[in-house]
Write a protein that holds these residues in place. Structure first.
Motif, short mmCIF file in Angstrom:
data_model
loop_
_atom_site.label_atom_id
_atom_site.label_comp_id
_atom_site.label_asym_id
_atom_site.label_seq_id
_atom_site.Cartn_x
_atom_site.Cartn_y
_atom_site.Cartn_z
N GLY A 216 0.81 -1.21 0.00
CA GLY A 216 0.00 0.00 0.00
C GLY A 216 0.84 1.26 0.00
O GLY A 216 0.30 2.36 0.13
N THR A 217 2.16 1.12 -0.11
CA THR A 217 3.06 2.27 -0.02
C THR A 217 3.34 2.84 -1.41
O THR A 217 3.76 2.12 -2.32
CB THR A 217 4.39 1.87 0.64
OG1 THR A 217 4.12 1.33 1.93
CG2 THR A 217 5.30 3.08 0.79
N TYR A 218 3.09 4.12 -1.57
CA TYR A 218 3.33 4.79 -2.83
C TYR A 218 4.82 5.04 -3.01
O TYR A 218 5.49 5.59 -2.14
CB TYR A 218 2.56 6.11 -2.87
CG TYR A 218 2.87 6.97 -4.07
CD1 TYR A 218 2.51 6.58 -5.34
CD2 TYR A 218 3.52 8.19 -3.90
CE1 TYR A 218 2.78 7.37 -6.44
CE2 TYR A 218 3.79 9.01 -4.99
CZ TYR A 218 3.42 8.58 -6.27
OH TYR A 218 3.71 9.37 -7.35
N ILE A 219 5.35 4.63 -4.17
CA ILE A 219 6.78 4.80 -4.43
C ILE A 219 7.02 6.02 -5.30
O ILE A 219 7.93 6.81 -5.06
CB ILE A 219 7.34 3.54 -5.12
CG1 ILE A 219 7.16 2.32 -4.23
CG2 ILE A 219 8.80 3.73 -5.49
CD1 ILE A 219 7.57 1.02 -4.90
N GLY A 220 6.22 6.20 -6.31
CA GLY A 220 6.41 7.31 -7.24
C GLY A 220 5.66 6.99 -8.53
O GLY A 220 4.87 6.04 -8.60
N SER A 221 5.91 7.76 -9.56
CA SER A 221 5.20 7.56 -10.81
C SER A 221 6.16 7.63 -11.99
O SER A 221 7.20 8.30 -11.93
CB SER A 221 4.09 8.60 -10.99
OG SER A 221 4.64 9.91 -11.07
N VAL A 222 5.80 6.93 -13.06
CA VAL A 222 6.54 6.97 -14.31
C VAL A 222 5.55 7.28 -15.43
O VAL A 222 4.36 6.96 -15.33
CB VAL A 222 7.26 5.63 -14.59
CG1 VAL A 222 8.44 5.45 -13.65
CG2 VAL A 222 6.30 4.45 -14.45
N SER A 223 6.03 7.92 -16.49
CA SER A 223 5.15 8.35 -17.57
C SER A 223 5.74 7.99 -18.92
O SER A 223 6.96 7.79 -19.05
CB SER A 223 4.91 9.87 -17.51
OG SER A 223 4.27 10.24 -16.31
N ALA A 224 4.88 7.91 -19.92
CA ALA A 224 5.31 7.63 -21.28
C ALA A 224 4.31 8.25 -22.25
O ALA A 224 3.11 8.34 -21.96
CB ALA A 224 5.42 6.13 -21.53
N ALA A 225 4.80 8.70 -23.40
CA ALA A 225 3.94 9.27 -24.44
C ALA A 225 3.29 8.15 -25.25
O ALA A 225 3.85 7.07 -25.40
CB ALA A 225 4.75 10.18 -25.35
N PHE A 226 2.11 8.43 -25.76
CA PHE A 226 1.44 7.49 -26.65
C PHE A 226 0.74 8.28 -27.75
O PHE A 226 0.52 9.49 -27.64
CB PHE A 226 0.44 6.61 -25.89
CG PHE A 226 -0.70 7.38 -25.25
CD1 PHE A 226 -1.84 7.71 -25.96
CD2 PHE A 226 -0.62 7.75 -23.91
CE1 PHE A 226 -2.88 8.41 -25.37
CE2 PHE A 226 -1.66 8.45 -23.30
CZ PHE A 226 -2.78 8.77 -24.04
#
Length: 447
Positions: A216-226
């Motif tokens: 349940g622990t939030y680590i972070g986020s990653v993103s990518a274009a589509f």
């Protein structure tokens, strides 16, 4: 209970007592948590009389507990004696965490032993260990999302931005395709409603974001274009109607479309798809093109069966062409006088310059127009110099006829033969009939 076995020993002299050690561990943000288990095996043979068994556990150098595993009595026990330290937190651990377990008895006993171990430290989860890739897809089709990760035990929550709108994919629209220790592959069924966000383009770019959780622990986020595409099948729908218009009352009554005379009135209806708007409408018939959703073309050129066509283009530049009901265009030309003759004669038809009759012939044809058009031949005459015409007298088409009988022998005449079709078009030819008696007038002062 389930835990990781650490060691199993035979403690003390006589009798030897079996003791086992174990642990659990977990990461809690930047901290590590450990749970130490100690189990004293049953002693049913020789007796351990008069001495207790004490336990001390040192995690990362700190005494986490001093615990009496067994009191001075009994001297035998038939069931294992268990110890559970509960979760012990080690703040900001280094590369390892030392563990020392001390087993000892009370006064008068020489049993006092310590056992040292190293507990593993789980690496600190870093969002840099994760990545996301997203490709391209047509709206309404699956878009593949690939998350690389350092191991199992992670989950993702997805969100996206596209053409100025932010959304969260519905749970049913995200499907896990495959999973391994180092990657997880998902498919997102792109909602077709997103095409309304790009009414003037066939494709658009967006960004997918994956929020990564460990438990349940939030680590972070990653993103990518589509990139999303509007399917090629998303095009306008259209229909065209065309009606023949005739200003000529005869043609209007016949209901014919006639070359060079009729016009065609049209109307184009169009339905746009996927949020697009109407950019243009164009109508084509018999070689003529006209812009606009309605209007009139003509007079019509060409002949034969002609099909009205319309092309509708939307704001994405996509077009569709449709056809209307075919219209037969009838070839038309004015009447043609194929042969003609006008001779002054006597009542017997013999040529005479002073005759009181005319021998005439006029043969003419006309465009049939589905068998409804006919030609009528007439003759009229008047004295030369601008007299009053006699009025059109019908004569038989192609036959020699004698008419008149009251011609002035001393007067020359102008004769007009005409061919008129039912449509109302007239073709004429004129002749001059001379006389023997001619008076010449000289202008005053002339020679």
């Amino acid at each position: 209970m389930s835990y990781t076995a650490l060691d199993s020993i035979q403690w003390g002299g006589t009798p030897k007592i079996g003791v086992s050690f174990g642990y659990d561990s977990r990461r809690s943000g930047g901290d590590m948590q450990y749970r130490i288990y100690v189990t004293v095996a049953p002693l049913t043979g020789a007796s351990y009389f008069g001495y207790p068994i004490y336990l001390s556990v040192y995690v990362d150098g700190g005494v986490t507990s001093g615990y009496t595993m067994k009191a001075a009595s009994p001297n035998r026990w038939s069931e294992a004696i268990n110890y559970d330290s509960g979760w012990v937190t080690v703040t900001d651990p280094g590369g390892y965490v030392p563990l020392t377990i001390r087993l000892y008895s009370g006064s008068g006993s020489t049993r006092d032993d310590s056992y040292s171990y190293v507990l593993p430290v789980e690496r600190v989860e870093d969002i840099g260990d994760f990545s996301l890739t997203a490709g391209s897809a047509a709206m309404g089709q699956p878009l593949t999302l690939t998350v690389t990760r350092p191991g199992y035990g992670y989950s993702c929550a997805f969100s996206y931005t596209f053409a100025g709108v932010t959304g969260t994919p519905e749970e049913a629209a995200i499907q896990a395709v495959s999973s391994s220790a180092d990657r997880a592959v998902y498919q997102w069924t792109v909602p077709t409603g997103l095409m309304t966000r790009i009414p003037n383009a066939t494709s658009g770019s967006g960004t997918m974001t994956a929020r990564v959780y460990s438990g349940g622990t939030y680590i972070g986020s990653v993103s990518a274009a589509f990139t999303l595409y509007v399917p090629d099948s998303v095009r306008p729908e259209a229909a065209v109607t065309a009606t023949v218009v005739n200003d000529n009352a005869v043609l209007q009554g016949w209901g014919l479309c006639v070359h060079g005379m009729s016009r065609v009135q049209y109307s184009i209806s169009a339905t746009m798809k996927g949020g697009a708007s109407l950019q243009s409408s164009q109508f084509r018939f018999a070689g003529e093109t006209k812009d606009g959703a309605s209007g009139t073309v003509g007079p019509v050129s060409g002949s034969g069966v002609q099909t009205p066509q319309a092309t509708v283009t939307d704001s994405r530049g996509r077009s569709i062409s449709v056809s209307g009901t075919a219209i037969r265009v009838y070839e038309y030309s004015p009447p043609v006088i194929t042969s003609s003759m006008a001779v002054r004669c006597n009542e017997l038809g013999e040529a005479r310059d002073d005759g009181k009759f005319f021998k005439l012939k006029c043969a003419a044809t006309c465009s049939p127009l589905a068998g409804q058009n006919e030609v009528t031949v007439r003759v009229q005459y008047r004295p030369m110099g601008g007299g009053v015409w006699s009025g059109g007298i019908p004569i038989e088409n192609g036959a020699e006829v004698i008419t008149g009988g009251n011609m002035d022998e001393s007067c020359a005449y102008e004769i007009e033969l005409s061919a008129e079709d039912t449509v109302g078009t007239v073709r004429t030819v004129r002749y001059t009939s001379a006389t023997k008696q001619v008076t010449v007038h000289l202008r005053s002062g002339g020679t």
